[in-house]
Design a protein around this motif. Sequence first.
Motif, mmCIF file in Angstrom:
data_model
loop_
_atom_site.group_PDB
_atom_site.id
_atom_site.type_symbol
_atom_site.label_atom_id
_atom_site.label_comp_id
_atom_site.label_asym_id
_atom_site.label_seq_id
_atom_site.Cartn_x
_atom_site.Cartn_y
_atom_site.Cartn_z
ATOM 1 N N HIS A 1 0.859 -1.203 0.000
ATOM 2 C CA HIS A 1 0.000 0.000 0.000
ATOM 3 C C HIS A 1 0.888 1.244 0.000
ATOM 4 C CE1 HIS A 1 -2.958 2.986 1.246
ATOM 5 N NE2 HIS A 1 -3.918 2.094 1.020
ATOM 6 N N PRO A 2 0.634 2.198 -0.914
ATOM 7 C CA PRO A 2 1.547 3.354 -1.020
ATOM 8 C C PRO A 2 1.641 4.186 0.257
ATOM 9 C CG PRO A 2 -0.453 3.663 -2.348
ATOM 10 C CD PRO A 2 -0.449 2.246 -1.918
ATOM 11 N N THR A 3 0.551 4.286 1.021
ATOM 12 C CA THR A 3 0.601 5.086 2.256
ATOM 13 C C THR A 3 1.533 4.456 3.277
ATOM 14 O OG1 THR A 3 -1.632 5.937 1.933
ATOM 15 C CG2 THR A 3 -0.760 6.015 4.165
ATOM 16 N N ILE A 4 1.385 3.150 3.479
ATOM 17 C CA ILE A 4 2.223 2.468 4.464
ATOM 18 C C ILE A 4 3.684 2.480 4.029
ATOM 19 C CG2 ILE A 4 2.759 0.214 5.452
ATOM 20 C CD1 ILE A 4 -0.114 -0.318 5.818
ATOM 21 N N THR A 5 3.944 2.197 2.758
ATOM 22 C CA THR A 5 5.344 2.142 2.300
ATOM 23 C C THR A 5 6.002 3.515 2.371
ATOM 24 O OG1 THR A 5 4.543 2.345 0.019
ATOM 25 C CG2 THR A 5 5.018 0.131 0.818
ATOM 26 N N SER A 6 5.286 4.581 1.996
ATOM 27 C CA SER A 6 5.893 5.921 2.060
ATOM 28 C C SER A 6 6.106 6.354 3.508
ATOM 29 C CB SER A 6 5.021 6.946 1.326
ATOM 30 O OG SER A 6 3.848 7.242 2.048
ATOM 31 N N LEU A 7 5.198 5.945 4.389
ATOM 32 C CA LEU A 7 5.329 6.287 5.807
ATOM 33 C C LEU A 7 6.573 5.635 6.397
ATOM 34 C CD1 LEU A 7 3.744 7.801 8.060
ATOM 35 C CD2 LEU A 7 2.691 5.616 8.631
ATOM 36 N N VAL A 8 6.802 4.379 6.036
ATOM 37 C CA VAL A 8 7.929 3.637 6.580
ATOM 38 C C VAL A 8 9.250 4.080 5.970
ATOM 39 C CG1 VAL A 8 8.979 1.341 6.657
ATOM 40 C CG2 VAL A 8 6.561 1.629 7.232
ATOM 41 N N THR A 9 9.262 4.352 4.669
ATOM 42 C CA THR A 9 10.529 4.656 3.989
ATOM 43 C C THR A 9 10.865 6.143 4.013
ATOM 44 O OG1 THR A 9 9.346 4.790 1.860
ATOM 45 C CG2 THR A 9 10.316 2.661 2.467
ATOM 46 N N GLY B 1 8.977 8.684 5.964
ATOM 47 C CA GLY B 1 8.661 9.386 7.200
ATOM 48 C C GLY B 1 7.346 10.147 7.135
ATOM 49 N N TYR B 2 6.964 10.703 8.308
ATOM 50 C CA TYR B 2 5.652 11.339 8.433
ATOM 51 C C TYR B 2 5.531 12.598 7.593
ATOM 52 C CZ TYR B 2 1.501 13.431 10.507
ATOM 53 O OH TYR B 2 0.255 13.987 10.683
ATOM 54 N N GLU B 3 6.620 13.366 7.500
ATOM 55 C CA GLU B 3 6.515 14.648 6.799
ATOM 56 C C GLU B 3 6.183 14.460 5.326
ATOM 57 O OE1 GLU B 3 9.196 18.673 6.437
ATOM 58 O OE2 GLU B 3 9.425 17.412 8.208
ATOM 59 N N ALA B 4 6.796 13.447 4.688
ATOM 60 C CA ALA B 4 6.500 13.167 3.281
ATOM 61 C C ALA B 4 5.051 12.720 3.127
ATOM 62 C CB ALA B 4 7.444 12.106 2.746
ATOM 63 N N PHE B 5 4.594 11.861 4.058
ATOM 64 C CA PHE B 5 3.193 11.439 4.024
ATOM 65 C C PHE B 5 2.259 12.637 4.172
ATOM 66 C CE2 PHE B 5 -0.309 11.002 7.040
ATOM 67 C CZ PHE B 5 -1.211 10.266 6.281
#
Length: 733
Positions: A603-611, A613-617
């Motif tokens: 899932h793009p939200t979970i992967t971007s959050l993990v890789t 960080g929160y600010e990018a999300f």
Amino acid sequence: MPYLRLAIPSPLRRLFDYLPPQGCDLATLQPGVRVKVPFGRREITGVLIELAETTEVPLNKLKPAIAVLDDAPPMPDTIFKLARWAGNYYQHPLGDALSQALPVLLRKGEPCEYTHQHLWRATADADISQLGKTAARQRELLLLLMEHPNGISEGAIRAEGGQTPLLKKLVDKMLAESFIHKPNHTEHNDQPLHEAPLTLNDEQHHAVSKITATEGFKTYLLQGVTGSGKTEVYLQAIEHYIRQGKQALILVPEIGLTPQTVARFKARFNLPVVVLHSNLTDNQRLDAWLQAREGVARIIIGTRSAIFTPLRNPGVIFIDEEHDTSFKQQEGFRYNARDLAVMRGHLEQIPVVLGTATPAIESLYNAKQGRYQWLKLNKRAGDALPPKFELLDIRQLPLQDGLSQPLIQQIKGHLQQGTQVLIFLNRRGFAPTMMCHDCGWIAGCHRCDAHMTLHRKPYHLHCHHCDSQRPVPNVCDNCGSHDLKPVGAGTERTEELLQALFPEFPVIRVDRDTTQRKNAMQHIMDRVHQGFPCILIGTQMLAKGHHFPKVTLVAILNADSGLFSADFRGMERTAQLILQVAGRAGRADHPGKVVMQTHHADHPTITSLVTEGYEAFAEQELSQRIGAHLPPSIYCAMFRAEANHPGQAERFLNNLRNLLAEDILQPQGIQWLGPLPSPMEKRAGQFRAQLVLQSHDRKALHQQLHNIICQVDSDPEARKVRWSVDVDPVDMF
């Protein structure tokens, strides 16, 4: 004769005129004083708004007030203005808004003075050995008195579990004494610190310097990754204002966070620290409120309602975990304490600091717009490293009460290394529901559109929406089958499994059911901080603010919850919760790891959050909201209605919309969404509907809200439903 124009705590959105009480000196009356008046068949306490020269009420219908209760207003002018502004902004009756800003005893008309003047303490030569082993209760009471050398009231003794009838026996044995306590309002400590401050890194030093250099009002968004030392920034900034003779107000989202926050502040400061939250007695709240108002308490820590606490010498306001939705009152007077803090800072011309690891999208938007100054702490304090994330794809993997075998092996490895493990599952109870294996019937709540949660200790079904409870049935309500099975896993069920898998290690459950008793949360924290290997399992109560130096593995059992929420804020809250929980890992010398079980590892939200960080999300989320014309790029309000019969609330809101849509004098640019049934239409036996209003023009939106409320107040149909207005809603359900 001038008339008294009063704000009365009632659902009526208007002021009330009264004749002055007999013998009243009108020349000394000031707006803000409390006045006792007859109101229907009751006597009630109102607040004076003004002395009016005229009245629209016929003189023969005007009633005289009973008494003026104060020589001077209990609330300082800034709190009086703040409460009036809040009542107007949140479209709430002014009388109730002003009443909510006062302690309960003052709302009831009690004197504005200390209630705990008669206190108890142990005598100077009291010795616990003077009591025999059979006098266990007296020993407990004497120990409690010894813990409070400055005195403790009878109400506080009862709140701590002491037995006040035994005080006389201690007096007879010359072990205890009562005395009259009067706070020293002029006491100032030249040595405000108990312990030396910690050494700051460059980012922390920059944040403290910015905050303490502020002259007048400014709002700071202090974004610091979990474990970056935000609290140390608070402490050193507060020290600056304390040395100037000023006071600090710190708001935390939940009562569960106050004991550790208070302990941290009392360990640092050699000054009076008072606490304000809903677990205090009415007497305790009034005393703490008065100590803050008179400047005796230099540091005030409280939950949402503490935003109305008066300060004699205001210096700074801190909002910890500013993203937390607990700062928004969800019933009655629906104010947001975080936003009121910013308005209060403006009124008192002091800085306001919003601290969090995962800022609300609204706060980030304000920072980007230049309304808030953005301060960042990107490094963990000391030598602690950020935890490593692992997405554990559990598709096609067998699960044992929600735990996969790879995760069980990792838990075992960390425990054998002598460290602690935290398991996060945001579901109370044994199982989310109970189902019939033969026909598929699910145990539902009779009063809500929701399943009932199965609890084992004690054994019952419980609706967490309306709090209704019933025994667990022996047979299916639909087909009479005995084959009823729990479906899914809650914290109780996972606790049982972990106890079976790891019998040599303690398993500690932390949720609302295990922390109901007084000081239960503190006892759990003390046990964990002993450092022995153990497994912590709990709900989001574990996610916020707690410091667990020995936790090296955090496991999130259901990382997918919230990914597909109907609420547009669902994704934001999921991301915040994941990172808040993850931040409990590796906060000291031991490196941390976060394992997230998911069915959507790609899932793009979970992967971007993990890789990333929160600010990018958050950047991506904000961009999507702006494109979709959702808050914070647009102003929003919601009318909620509920009634006894299906469709009744929806019809009421629809008639209201039709009446106003046909009026050519209505403000332009208002978007209407609905009315529609609420996502959970039936709750606590009531059928609910909602109507959302949006506009890019805040003034136009509030004008429309005012017009609607005037329409509702004159509509006889409005008496058949229960309705409310929610400005800047945070919960779309």
